[in-house]
Scaffold this motif. Structure first.
Motif, PDB file in Angstrom:
ATOM      1  N   PHE A  86       0.812  -1.208   0.000  1.00  0.00           N
ATOM      2  CA  PHE A  86       0.000   0.000   0.000  1.00  0.00           C
ATOM      3  C   PHE A  86       0.850   1.265   0.000  1.00  0.00           C
ATOM      4  O   PHE A  86       0.410   2.301  -0.476  1.00  0.00           O
ATOM      5  CB  PHE A  86      -0.941   0.001   1.201  1.00  0.00           C
ATOM      6  N   ALA A  87       2.054   1.209   0.521  1.00  0.00           N
ATOM      7  CA  ALA A  87       2.911   2.402   0.558  1.00  0.00           C
ATOM      8  C   ALA A  87       3.275   2.875  -0.844  1.00  0.00           C
ATOM      9  O   ALA A  87       3.546   4.058  -1.047  1.00  0.00           O
ATOM     10  CB  ALA A  87       4.168   2.137   1.375  1.00  0.00           C
ATOM     11  N   THR A  88       3.270   1.970  -1.833  1.00  0.00           N
ATOM     12  CA  THR A  88       3.564   2.390  -3.199  1.00  0.00           C
ATOM     13  C   THR A  88       2.292   2.740  -3.965  1.00  0.00           C
ATOM     14  O   THR A  88       2.332   3.562  -4.872  1.00  0.00           O
ATOM     15  CB  THR A  88       4.349   1.310  -3.980  1.00  0.00           C
ATOM     16  N   VAL A  89       1.169   2.147  -3.598  1.00  0.00           N
ATOM     17  CA  VAL A  89      -0.097   2.454  -4.261  1.00  0.00           C
ATOM     18  C   VAL A  89      -0.664   3.778  -3.746  1.00  0.00           C
ATOM     19  O   VAL A  89      -1.227   4.560  -4.502  1.00  0.00           O
ATOM     20  CB  VAL A  89      -1.129   1.328  -4.040  1.00  0.00           C
ATOM     21  N   PHE A  90      -0.498   4.028  -2.461  1.00  0.00           N
ATOM     22  CA  PHE A  90      -1.052   5.223  -1.831  1.00  0.00           C
ATOM     23  C   PHE A  90       0.077   6.063  -1.232  1.00  0.00           C
ATOM     24  O   PHE A  90       0.715   5.644  -0.271  1.00  0.00           O
ATOM     25  CB  PHE A  90      -2.030   4.837  -0.712  1.00  0.00           C
ATOM     26  N   SER A  91       0.296   7.253  -1.781  1.00  0.00           N
ATOM     27  CA  SER A  91       1.285   8.154  -1.178  1.00  0.00           C
ATOM     28  C   SER A  91       0.774   8.585   0.187  1.00  0.00           C
ATOM     29  O   SER A  91      -0.418   8.827   0.376  1.00  0.00           O
ATOM     30  CB  SER A  91       1.500   9.403  -2.040  1.00  0.00           C
ATOM     31  N   GLY A  92       1.682   8.674   1.112  1.00  0.00           N
ATOM     32  CA  GLY A  92       1.316   9.116   2.451  1.00  0.00           C
ATOM     33  C   GLY A  92       0.517   8.096   3.220  1.00  0.00           C
ATOM     34  O   GLY A  92      -0.137   8.446   4.201  1.00  0.00           O
ATOM     35  N   PHE A  93       0.547   6.802   2.806  1.00  0.00           N
ATOM     36  CA  PHE A  93      -0.178   5.783   3.556  1.00  0.00           C
ATOM     37  C   PHE A  93       0.353   5.783   4.981  1.00  0.00           C
ATOM     38  O   PHE A  93       1.553   5.644   5.223  1.00  0.00           O
ATOM     39  CB  PHE A  93      -0.038   4.397   2.922  1.00  0.00           C
ATOM     40  N   ASN A  94      -0.531   5.935   5.936  1.00  0.00           N
ATOM     41  CA  ASN A  94      -0.166   6.145   7.333  1.00  0.00           C
ATOM     42  C   ASN A  94      -0.010   4.812   8.064  1.00  0.00           C
ATOM     43  O   ASN A  94      -0.748   4.507   8.992  1.00  0.00           O
ATOM     44  CB  ASN A  94      -1.234   7.019   7.999  1.00  0.00           C
TER      45      ASN A  94
END
Length: 187
Positions: A86-94
């Motif tokens: 998810f860190a690459t699919v969604f920028s700023g994934f918390n």
């Protein structure tokens, strides 16, 4: 048990596109719906969960992604759809806000649902940002971008239950009250 005292909101954007490069905007769209998405695009989508209740809440966030899109992302990452990063699919994934392990729930025919549990109880008026943007892999081809007439969707939902008298962590708190991952209270 107090339930569903959270609010999930996103900033809405106005998208304007000069599709034929004639200097005039051809498409204007309110909200987080995008047309003419191409590989490498970064699309604004920034869900934030707020505890609107009077008590600390255990919170879980469900992110449902069209299976076609998730499978193409998984293929680009060289992993199974259950393991997409998810860190690459969604920028700023918390990721630091959530428990270490997510659960994938099979509740919809056309979507994979990834369930994350907020690591600590959310205080009244407390917020948790989920992510900032959706990143379309630049390695996608034109065929990869052809998801059908409806495109792809990413749907984010949040649920909560009181933290008082229900031991955590959040994944165990939801299990204590009998809510399986992907099961939505009241549905």
């Amino acid at each position: 048990i107090v339930v569903n005292l959270v609010n999930l909101v996103e900033d809405k954007v106005t998208l304007t596109v000069d599709e034929d490069n004639d200097g005039a905007y051809d498409i204007t769209d309110e909200g987080n719906t995008y047309e003419n998405v191409v590989p490498g695009d970064v699309l604004k989508k920034n869900p934030v969960v707020t505890n609107t209740g009077k008590y600390d809440q255990w919170v879980r966030v469900s992110i449902s992604i069209s299976k076609d899109f998730a499978n193409k992302v998984a293929e680009a990452q060289g992993v199974a759809a259950a393991n997409i990063d998810f860190a690459t699919v969604f920028s700023g994934f918390n990721s630091t806000a959530f428990e270490a392990n997510r659960v994938i729930a099979d509740i919809y025919t056309d979507y994979y649902t990834y369930v994350y549990y907020v690591a600590a109880p959310l205080a009244p008026e407390g917020t948790v940002k989920v992510f900032d943007t959706v990143n379309i892999p630049s390695s996608f081809t034109q065929d990869d971008m052809a998801y059908g007439l409806d495109g792809f969707q990413i749907i984010v939902k949040a649920e909560a239950l009181q933290a008082d008298n229900i031991a955590g962590p959040a994944s165990e708190a939801f299990a204590t009250v009998g809510w399986d991952a992907g099961e939505v209270y009241g549905e």
